[in-house]
Design a protein around this motif. Sequence first.
Motif, PDB file in Angstrom:
ATOM      1  N   ILE A 138       1.257 -13.151 -10.640  1.00  0.00           N
ATOM      2  CA  ILE A 138       1.179 -14.585 -10.384  1.00  0.00           C
ATOM      3  C   ILE A 138      -0.173 -14.943  -9.788  1.00  0.00           C
ATOM      4  N   SER A 139      -0.648 -14.111  -8.875  1.00  0.00           N
ATOM      5  CA  SER A 139      -1.950 -14.373  -8.265  1.00  0.00           C
ATOM      6  C   SER A 139      -3.066 -14.344  -9.304  1.00  0.00           C
ATOM      7  N   GLN A 140      -2.982 -13.357 -10.225  1.00  0.00           N
ATOM      8  CA  GLN A 140      -4.012 -13.263 -11.265  1.00  0.00           C
ATOM      9  C   GLN A 140      -3.965 -14.477 -12.191  1.00  0.00           C
ATOM     10  N   LYS A 141      -2.746 -14.911 -12.557  1.00  0.00           N
ATOM     11  CA  LYS A 141      -2.622 -16.077 -13.430  1.00  0.00           C
ATOM     12  C   LYS A 141      -3.128 -17.339 -12.735  1.00  0.00           C
ATOM     13  N   LEU A 142      -2.799 -17.490 -11.465  1.00  0.00           N
ATOM     14  CA  LEU A 142      -3.294 -18.647 -10.731  1.00  0.00           C
ATOM     15  C   LEU A 142      -4.814 -18.646 -10.642  1.00  0.00           C
ATOM     16  N   GLN A 143      -5.383 -17.445 -10.487  1.00  0.00           N
ATOM     17  CA  GLN A 143      -6.827 -17.339 -10.421  1.00  0.00           C
ATOM     18  C   GLN A 143      -7.472 -17.758 -11.741  1.00  0.00           C
ATOM     19  N   GLU A 144      -6.828 -17.354 -12.876  1.00  0.00           N
ATOM     20  CA  GLU A 144      -7.348 -17.757 -14.183  1.00  0.00           C
ATOM     21  C   GLU A 144      -7.249 -19.268 -14.361  1.00  0.00           C
ATOM     22  N   ILE A 145      -6.119 -19.838 -13.941  1.00  0.00           N
ATOM     23  CA  ILE A 145      -5.940 -21.288 -14.097  1.00  0.00           C
ATOM     24  C   ILE A 145      -6.952 -22.049 -13.253  1.00  0.00           C
ATOM     25  N   ARG A 146      -7.160 -21.567 -12.032  1.00  0.00           N
ATOM     26  CA  ARG A 146      -8.073 -22.276 -11.138  1.00  0.00           C
ATOM     27  C   ARG A 146      -9.539 -22.083 -11.512  1.00  0.00           C
TER      28      ARG A 146
END
Length: 432
Positions: free
Chosen positions: A175-183
């Motif tokens: 989830i952290s990695q996906k949020l980082q990609e989105i941001r």
Amino acid sequence: MSPAEQEWGRALRKVPGASASVFPELNHPNWAAIVTHSALGLRELFEQFQRGVAADVIKDLPTDKPIEPVLTAAYKAGETVLQLSNTASVKQGDLLEVRVPVVAPESRSPKFSLLEELGQTNDLLDASTGEPPTVTANDLVGEDAKFKQLEIDLNSPCDPQPGVTLPWQKEVDAISQKLQEIRSYKTCLLEVEAVLNNRQVQIAPTYFNIPSGVEIARAKTEREIPAATFLHHVGLDWQVLVEGQSISYRDYKKKIVLQQQGMDLDADGEVTIDGVRLKNTMPSSAYEIFLKGLEAELAAVEVEVPQCDRVVRLDKAKLELQARYRAQVRSLVNELFGQRGLIKDGASGRSLVERPVELLAAAIARVQEKGHEPSFANNSALLHSAAFGYIKEQTSRGWSEHTCESHYRDAVNLARRFVMQLREQLQWRSWR
């Protein structure tokens, strides 16, 4: 569109309702017989579908994907023009989707230090002298150690020991990695107000900057597919195989209904009773009323087609027919090489290629008229090409263009005539 194309579309469309329970259920909207060319490569796809394999061969085939325009010059907030690599796929009113990379400055709070805090404050003044007290590192080592210990105690519940994995740690990391990609990217939509030229488009000004090199795509809008309503099969009739004969399903249905009433159909499709045509035994107006009543009855009744063990493969039957008669033509040609002294150097020689007789010279001329260079490897290649070329010249049809067995029988007779004439020319040349 042709009726056949419409029938394909209705067969492949999502039509509400249950699937066909009996094969073949000719009036069911979700069932159709479709004949395709083997070059489309659908057989393997259908076989995988029957085995339950989730295959999408057509979708995975390489396609000519249109090139998306790229921003060639950086865009600054407030401007009204975008500089693109090309505007061929862009038109007025399109929504352009842009993914802009976001570079966020990394901010990190400094670590708390009591020594630095007390060194920068002026609140601790010496009351007697009015001067700030002198504080050394040795005097504060104890207090600073207490704050360090407090910091460790506060952080320890959140920091696991080395080698210890917390529950759901993999999910948390994903989830952290996906949020980082989105941001790290910001997706924006820009509406094209006008296409200025092949490199520029006019847009409504926006408040953010876009760096050059960003690929710009047309925004995908979700379109709801309306539910299809099946009306009826459009103008196509079914051909069914009954007792070894192919018959129209409409005629077969009419024949069965009439037989139930003691009547029948003759070879011309006329209604008969005991071999006598019904229209000859009654007035024309009464006969027309009878036909209208028959059509109404046919529309209401269902007739089941008897099952047949054979599968009709018209393409396979046509290929077998071509191969059988092609072999007869080749056999007639090969008989010339078996006659002693007729062609001295045999099938592998080149005497007929280099010194052709009249019929063979005409075959070479036909090749040259088509704009090709004659390149026959040997006598055999020339004779076979000449024989089939003679058949095509006489019938005005290629070998695969003959439509029935009588055509192929006529083609063999033409080949026999060609071989007889060629034998006479070869014998006359050998006598000379």
